[in-house]
Design an enzyme around this catalytic site. Structure first.
Site, PDB file in Angstrom:
ATOM      1  N   ASP A 105       0.854  -1.189   0.000  1.00 25.34           N
ATOM      2  CA  ASP A 105       0.000   0.000   0.000  1.00 25.34           C
ATOM      3  C   ASP A 105       0.889   1.238   0.000  1.00 25.34           C
ATOM      4  O   ASP A 105       1.641   1.474   0.952  1.00 25.34           O
ATOM      5  CB  ASP A 105      -0.900  -0.029   1.249  1.00 25.34           C
ATOM      6  CG  ASP A 105      -1.856   1.142   1.294  1.00 25.34           C
ATOM      7  OD1 ASP A 105      -2.519   1.389   0.268  1.00 25.34           O
ATOM      8  OD2 ASP A 105      -1.925   1.815   2.331  1.00 25.34           O
TER       9      ASP A 105
ATOM     10  N   THR B  67      -2.984   5.590  -4.419  1.00 21.43           N
ATOM     11  CA  THR B  67      -1.874   6.367  -3.841  1.00 21.43           C
ATOM     12  C   THR B  67      -0.570   6.132  -4.603  1.00 21.43           C
ATOM     13  O   THR B  67       0.169   7.063  -4.877  1.00 21.43           O
ATOM     14  CB  THR B  67      -1.668   5.984  -2.356  1.00 21.43           C
ATOM     15  OG1 THR B  67      -1.554   4.566  -2.251  1.00 21.43           O
ATOM     16  CG2 THR B  67      -2.827   6.446  -1.506  1.00 21.43           C
ATOM     17  N   THR B  68      -0.303   4.878  -4.961  1.00 30.06           N
ATOM     18  CA  THR B  68       0.942   4.573  -5.684  1.00 30.06           C
ATOM     19  C   THR B  68       0.928   5.237  -7.054  1.00 30.06           C
ATOM     20  O   THR B  68       1.921   5.850  -7.469  1.00 30.06           O
ATOM     21  CB  THR B  68       1.115   3.043  -5.834  1.00 30.06           C
ATOM     22  OG1 THR B  68       1.045   2.456  -4.538  1.00 30.06           O
ATOM     23  CG2 THR B  68       2.441   2.703  -6.463  1.00 30.06           C
TER      24      THR B  68
ATOM     25  N   ASP C  58      -9.012   0.501   1.577  1.00 28.11           N
ATOM     26  CA  ASP C  58      -8.973   1.063   0.217  1.00 28.11           C
ATOM     27  C   ASP C  58     -10.279   0.767  -0.511  1.00 28.11           C
ATOM     28  O   ASP C  58     -10.852   1.615  -1.191  1.00 28.11           O
ATOM     29  CB  ASP C  58      -7.812   0.453  -0.587  1.00 28.11           C
ATOM     30  CG  ASP C  58      -6.450   0.995  -0.144  1.00 28.11           C
ATOM     31  OD1 ASP C  58      -6.437   1.854   0.754  1.00 28.11           O
ATOM     32  OD2 ASP C  58      -5.423   0.560  -0.694  1.00 28.11           O
TER      33      ASP C  58
END
Length: 555
Positions: free
Chosen positions: A61, A94-95, A386
């Site tokens: 994550d 997010t990545t 998520d």
């Protein structure tokens, strides 16, 4: 002054300006993106992070990795903020957001070397981001809030590539049911979904409880384990005798006097319990403590009581049972009581917990996540968080996009066409932005062990032919219709990622002077080469990412 140099800064200050400052900031931003890049997509790898205390976190994550790394470099932190914003706003992507920010900085570096001014780049990037959002809005697919099957696909997509992937269909079903349960008209607050982690069993044993689970046990052994059709009282206080606010000393000269004190105290506690009995409470949850004597009286009356419940749990109980939080037991009335068909103490994975179930409208629910080890359960929790975020966002906006690099490929083609209409040197920045977005499908291919050039060429040719929902299937290496395959994610995941990444990149590019009060954790001044490693040189030049606990070289 006799041409004497005027010293304005203190001796400890460190100043980097011009191209050096830009280069240092770009290197810091790129290093952050590189740290999480290999975790992207369904075939992404995990990171093991060990802190100074020896605690281990295994995750892929993006935002968790960046938080655990404890990055201190100021420029790198601005890229970390991109991930945190993405997490707060949508809960996923997010990545992707960080990788796009890092690639924007990489492309900018090439253009800066061609003497294109940073302000021109910033202007071009902003124009490209605005156009990108327009294109995405037009390409969005409408989703019906009642289409549970489609919502489950969205939830499963958010979990793909994470530790929960093996049981993603089961978990996706639980997540969608949970979000639909707490949806209050258009208002969806995922804080009303309590996630309880239990080590033991398998991920498939995870379940949704229509009600609230409290990680406590009844306060007295003589209290019932179970209450059926229970009237529930919630006390935002304590069932104890209040202490005097000032220090008082009482001299007792006679044993009878002491007995009177004790009798009076017992009488007060008895009255408190009688107040609860009179209104018909079967179960009592108390925010504070419960006196031993009060526990005894409650047990005698057959009332199940729980003390020191967290205020967040009290709010969930109030929402689930319809009870009103009361400050004092003296003020409680029958109208303040809530109702639950079942309140029971159960054993879950060797721990005792109180289950409040069979509530009329479960506007607060609990997810029990199971797993073989603590690390597995923690990673499942991150995947579920998520997933909850993307389902919430989809229900709020009602729009999704295909995954697998499809929107990025479509955007890259659209922005290249748009660049021709942009005048001046900004055109180069828009083209660079278009190239940047292709980092997502390229990275997906790399992480899946595929040839990124071949995959990108195949994707482009499909999109040129009008198949705009085509994306890369990381498992087979084929270019397939992502919408048909059910690989979809909310529109807001993409628009927020592009917006945040652009803002962060633009802000870093506009900095041409870095003045640090002390030594910067990202390099050294020319006359102090030993202080922080090579000036802004890769990961090592970031001082082990500025406090990564010596993990700089391990990433």
């Amino acid at each position: 002054m006799g041409n004497q140099p005027l010293i304005v800064l203190s001796e400890d200050s460190q100043r980097t300006s011009g191209r050096d400052a830009q280069s240092m900031n770009i290197t810091a931003g790129k290093a952050v993106a590189e740290a999480v890049r290999t975790t992207l997509g369904p075939k992404g790898m995990d990171k093991m992070l060990v802190d100074s205390m020896g605690d281990v976190v295994v995750t892929n994550d993006g935002v968790t990795i960046l938080k655990e790394m404890e990055i201190e470099h100021p420029a790198a932190n601005m890229v970390v903020e991109v991930a945190e914003t993405q997490e707060d706003e949508v809960g996923d992507g997010t990545t992707s957001a960080v990788v796009v920010a890092g690639e924007l900085l990489q492309k900018a570096e090439d253009l800066l070397e061609q003497d294109i001014h940073a302000t021109t780049l910033a202007q071009g990037y902003r124009q490209a981001a605005e156009k990108a959002k327009e294109v995405l809005e037009d390409a969005a697919i409408e989703v019906d809030a009642d289409d549970t099957e489609y919502l489950e696909k969205i939830a499963a997509t958010a979990m793909t590539g994470k530790g929960a992937e093996n049981a993603k269909d089961h978990l996706a079903q639980l997540v969608v049911n949970a979000v639909q349960s707490v949806a209050d008209d258009d208002e969806i607050d995922t804080d009303n979904i309590k996630v309880e982690k239990v080590v033991g069993g398998t991920i498939d044993n995870s379940e949704l409880v229509e009600g609230v689970i409290i990680d406590k046990e009844r306060v007295h052994d003589n209290m019932p384990y179970f209450a059926e059709d229970a009237d529930v009282a919630l006390l935002d206080g304590a069932l104890e005798i209040k202490e005097t606010e000032i220090d008082a000393e009482v001299n007792v000269t006679d044993p009878d006097q002491l007995q009177q004190f004790l009798d009076q105290e017992e009488k007060q506690l008895r009255e408190m319990v009688d107040s609860l009995v009179d209104v018909g409470a079967d179960v009592v949850f108390v925010d504070g403590g419960i006196d031993d004597m009060a526990q005894h009286f409650l047990a005698q009356e057959g009332i199940l009581a729980v003390r020191r419940a967290k205020s967040s749990d009290m709010d969930k109980l109030a929402r689930a049972t319809g009870a009103t939080l009361v400050n004092s037991v003296d003020d409680i009335t029958e109208d303040d009581l809530g109702f639950a068909g079942s309140v029971a103490q159960k054993d879950v994975g060797g721990d005792q917990r109180i289950f409040v179930e069979d509530v009329e409208e479960a506007k607060s629910v609990s997810l029990i996540l199971r797993g073989g080890t603590e690390h597995v359960v923690d990673e499942v929790e991150r995947a579920v968080e998520d997933s909850l975020g993307v389902v919430r966002v989809t229900l709020e906006d009602g729009k999704v996009l295909p995954g697998g690099g499809a929107p990025e490929t479509k955007l890259a083609l659209a922005l290249r066409d748009y660049a021709d209409s942009v005048g001046g040197r900004e055109q180069l920045a828009v083209e660079a932005f278009a190239d940047t977005l292709e980092v997502i499908p390229r990275t997906l291919a790399e992480n899946a062990g595929l040839d990124p050039i071949d995959s990108l060429v195949d994707l482009r040719s499909k999109h040129d032919g009008g198949a705009t929902t085509s994306g890369l299937d990381a498992y087979t290496g084929d270019i397939v219709d992502m919408e048909e395959d059910g690989v979809v994610e909310p529109l807001r995941v993409k628009t927020q990622a592009i917006e945040s990444a652009t803002e962060a990149a633009v802000m870093l590019l506009r900095i041409d002077d870095v003045i640090a009060a002390g030594e910067l954790k990202g390099g050294s001044s020319d006359d102090d080469e030993d202080a922080g490693g090579p000036p802004a040189g890769g990961m090592g030049g970031m001082g082990g990412m500025g406090g990564m606990g010596g993990m700089g070289g391990a990433m």
